[in-house]
Design a protein around this motif. Structure first.
Motif, short mmCIF file in Angstrom:
data_model
loop_
_atom_site.label_atom_id
_atom_site.label_comp_id
_atom_site.label_asym_id
_atom_site.label_seq_id
_atom_site.Cartn_x
_atom_site.Cartn_y
_atom_site.Cartn_z
N LEU A 144 0.81 -1.23 0.00
CA LEU A 144 0.00 0.00 0.00
C LEU A 144 0.84 1.28 0.00
O LEU A 144 0.32 2.36 0.28
N ASN A 145 2.13 1.15 -0.33
CA ASN A 145 2.96 2.37 -0.39
C ASN A 145 2.39 3.39 -1.37
O ASN A 145 2.49 4.59 -1.14
N ARG A 146 1.84 2.91 -2.48
CA ARG A 146 1.34 3.84 -3.49
C ARG A 146 -0.05 4.38 -3.15
O ARG A 146 -0.50 5.37 -3.72
N ALA A 147 -0.74 3.69 -2.22
CA ALA A 147 -2.10 4.12 -1.87
C ALA A 147 -2.07 5.55 -1.33
O ALA A 147 -1.29 5.86 -0.43
N GLY A 148 -2.88 6.41 -1.89
CA GLY A 148 -2.95 7.78 -1.42
C GLY A 148 -2.00 8.74 -2.13
O GLY A 148 -1.95 9.93 -1.82
N THR A 149 -1.24 8.23 -3.09
CA THR A 149 -0.35 9.12 -3.87
C THR A 149 -1.22 10.08 -4.69
O THR A 149 -2.18 9.66 -5.31
N PRO A 150 -0.87 11.38 -4.69
CA PRO A 150 -1.72 12.34 -5.40
C PRO A 150 -1.64 12.20 -6.91
O PRO A 150 -0.56 12.16 -7.48
N LEU A 151 -2.80 12.13 -7.55
CA LEU A 151 -2.87 12.05 -9.00
C LEU A 151 -3.71 13.20 -9.54
O LEU A 151 -4.62 13.68 -8.87
N LEU A 152 -3.38 13.59 -10.77
CA LEU A 152 -4.26 14.49 -11.52
C LEU A 152 -4.70 13.70 -12.74
O LEU A 152 -3.87 13.23 -13.51
N GLU A 153 -6.01 13.51 -12.88
CA GLU A 153 -6.51 12.80 -14.07
C GLU A 153 -6.98 13.83 -15.09
O GLU A 153 -7.89 14.61 -14.81
N ILE A 154 -6.34 13.83 -16.25
CA ILE A 154 -6.64 14.82 -17.29
C ILE A 154 -7.47 14.14 -18.37
O ILE A 154 -7.03 13.17 -18.99
#
Lengths: 477, 95
Positions: A144-154
């Motif tokens: 779950l290291n990547r869980a919660g990483t901020p993304l911008l969906e374009i």
């Protein structure tokens, strides 16, 4: 029948935040599994999200760069589905009111074609964790290291009409987020990935055909291939009397085919609703103005400046400004050369690019640094090396033999000056009277023979322009 | 609005809740009542009223982008049914 291809892209960009979008856990790549997953990321009972303001600022930067509307008030929503790499049972995303609204971007399709592609929206959301299906008998491992990483969906409008246009659009967005410094754009690490909505329709028809969504394309090469095979599949299907069904498909790069992942009937029903744990994100005009003021020079502005300042053509300027790396390389080389934009551009896109392609290297790995190349260009400009010698110097620089000055010194590659060339020319003329007669009687082709002889005699170190001039005057009847 | 047995099954599936076949008519009746109530709310004239996303009339506080969490994997995994090589193990799922 002639078919028209319609493509819209959803690009997920990992924002370059140090901490997660709703927790203070690190987003650094490559850590030991679950060492960067805190109580919030794990979805433990009683935790509450605390929103990372930097994610909003980075998103606004992107929006401003594409002339998008910026929502002064945007809201988070819960997108509900069950999967073990999403421990809360929902992904916090934006639905009704995303932070970035409509805008547009210009893409360079090929040397002579540009096109404007509409941007529908861009919204902030959290990434999920990773599932590892191998290595655990009958079990799935969850990191779950990547869980919660901020993304911008374009999300783009369905404006693209070929795989080539889709790739050009993706490259442009990739370049833009790197310029803006809001993402490292690292595709191997998954910081930049894309879903493609693809459909076909008879040329001239207004209504869109039924679309299929190809998931998780993470390289420019694959997106082009995946779209092309999907288009082929849809056309074959329709021409054989079948119908395209709305579904999600996966691209298999080994087999170069797409295959069904789930159909519309099995499609997730996400039951979006506003997240009660998060208040609306309110962005003041002052903050937007401040971000506007901090914007770097963007690719389109750089391109225009390169054309104006260095008299470059549109395509050359576009290629050089297409990435932070190439623009930086070019500008440094120009500086080192004493402002020779055009010559530097020619060398970067000619000799340097050819060498990089040959060795399958990226610009950042080039053994010829911008300072070295600029130094060489300077010598070409002041005529202390001929173009032929320059190529040899470049090769020596590629092999780490030092600066242009050092290499020229080491090999004694000085262009012969007029006083050295003149006697050589005289001798050649004296020894080749027959050719001299031919030339003087109007057979101008023979001129090339003399040039060749002189270059041979000077071991290619004479300046061809100077040789031409001297030969012309001496051969004149 | 009246929910059918299939609707109830679908809702239960989406929420991953196991339900007894015999209870479905009762669930259908109760859930339909909730929808009827929402229907009643829908009759209110809300033209010109800005949709409310949160009952508190406040804006989200923006946190500074700093890493404040330390690694507590051992603690978290001590309450997990199964772990291996730092990973949480769950029944096999392949989409």
């Amino acid at each position: 029948m002639e078919w028209e291809v319609v493509i819209g892209l959803e690009i997920h960009v990992q924002l370059a935040c140090k901490s997660k979008i709703f927790s203070g856990a690190s987003t650094a790549f490559g850590a030991e599994p679950n060492t960067q997953a805190c109580a919030v990321d794990l979805g433990l009972p009683g935790v509450l999200p605390v929103f990372n303001g930097e994610a909003a600022k980075m998103s606004i930067k992107f929006g401003l760069a594409c002339g998008c509307e910026i929502a002064q008030r945007s809201i988070f929503a819960r997108k509900n589905y069950f999967y073990p790499d999403l421990p809360k049972g929902y992904q916090t995303s934006q639905y009704e009111i995303p932070i970035v609204g409509k805008g547009q971007i210009e893409i360079q399709v090929d040397e002579n074609t540009t096109k404007v592609v509409g941007i529908t929206r861009a919204h902030m959301e959290e990434d999920a964790g990773k599932s590892l299906h191998e290595d655990f008998a009958g079990m799935t491992g969850i990191d779950l290291n990547r869980a919660g990483t901020p993304l911008l969906e374009i999300v783009s409008e369905p404006d693209m009409r070929s795989a080539k246009e889709a790739v050009a659009y993706m490259r442009k967005i990739h370049s833009l987020v790197r310029y803006l410094g809001i993402s490292d754009g690292n595709m191997q690490e998954g910081s930049f990935r894309c879903d493609a909505n693809v459909s076909v329709r008879p040329m001239g028809q207004k209504e869109f055909g039924t679309r299929a969504e190809i998931k998780n394309l993470n390289s420019f090469k694959f997106i082009e291939k995946a779209i092309n095979v999907e288009v082929e599949r849809q056309i074959d299907l329709i021409e054989a009397g079948g119908e395209v069904v709305q579904e999600t498909r996966l691209y298999d790069s080994d087999k170069d085919e797409t295959r069904s992942m789930r159909t519309k009937e099995e499609a997730n029903d996400y039951r979006y609703f506003p997240c009660p744990d998060l208040l609306p994100v309110v962005i003041s005009d002052e903050v937007v103005t401040e971000i506007q003021g901090s914007m770097p020079e963007l690719p389109d502005e750089k391109k225009a400046r390169f054309m104006e300042q260095f008299d470059l053509g549109s395509y050359d300027a576009s290629l050089l400004s297409s990435s932070v790396e190439s623009a930086g390389y070019f500008e440094k080389a120009v500086d080192a050369s004493g402002g020779e934009g055009k010559l530097c551009a020619n060398w970067i896109m000619g000799e340097l690019q050819a060498s990089l392609n040959r060795e399958d290297m990226e610009l950042e790995q080039s053994p010829v640094t911008p300072d070295l190349l600029g130094g060489l260009v300077k010598k070409i400009k002041d005529k202390s090396v001929t173009s032929k010698i320059a190529k040899k110097v470049f090769e020596a620089m590629w092999n780490d033999e030092g600066t242009a000055d050092e290499i020229v010194e080491k090999y004694g590659w000085k262009p012969a000056d007029a006083s050295e060339i003149e006697p050589i020319i005289d001798e050649i003329i004296a020894n080749n009277q027959a050719q001299v007669e031919q030339y003087r009687s109007g057979k101008e082709k023979v001129f090339g023979f003399f040039v060749g002889q002189v270059m041979k005699a000077t071991k290619g170190q004479a300046d061809p322009a100077q040789v031409n001039q001297l030969l012309k005057s001496k051969l004149a009847p | 609005m009246s929910l059918q047995a299939d609707d109830v099954k679908n809702i239960a599936h989406l929420a991953r809740i196991a339900i007894d076949e015999n209870d479905i008519p009762e669930y259908a009746k109760n859930l339909s009542k909730i929808l009827d109530f929402v229907d009643q709310l829908n009759q209110a004239d809300t033209d010109g009223v800005e949709p409310m996303a949160h009952p508190l009339d406040m804006a989200q506080r923006l946190r500074v982008d700093e890493v404040t969490e330390v690694d507590q994997r051992e603690k978290f995994q001590s309450i997990s049914p199964k772990v291996e090589a730092g990973l949480f193990l769950v029944p096999k799922v392949i989409e």
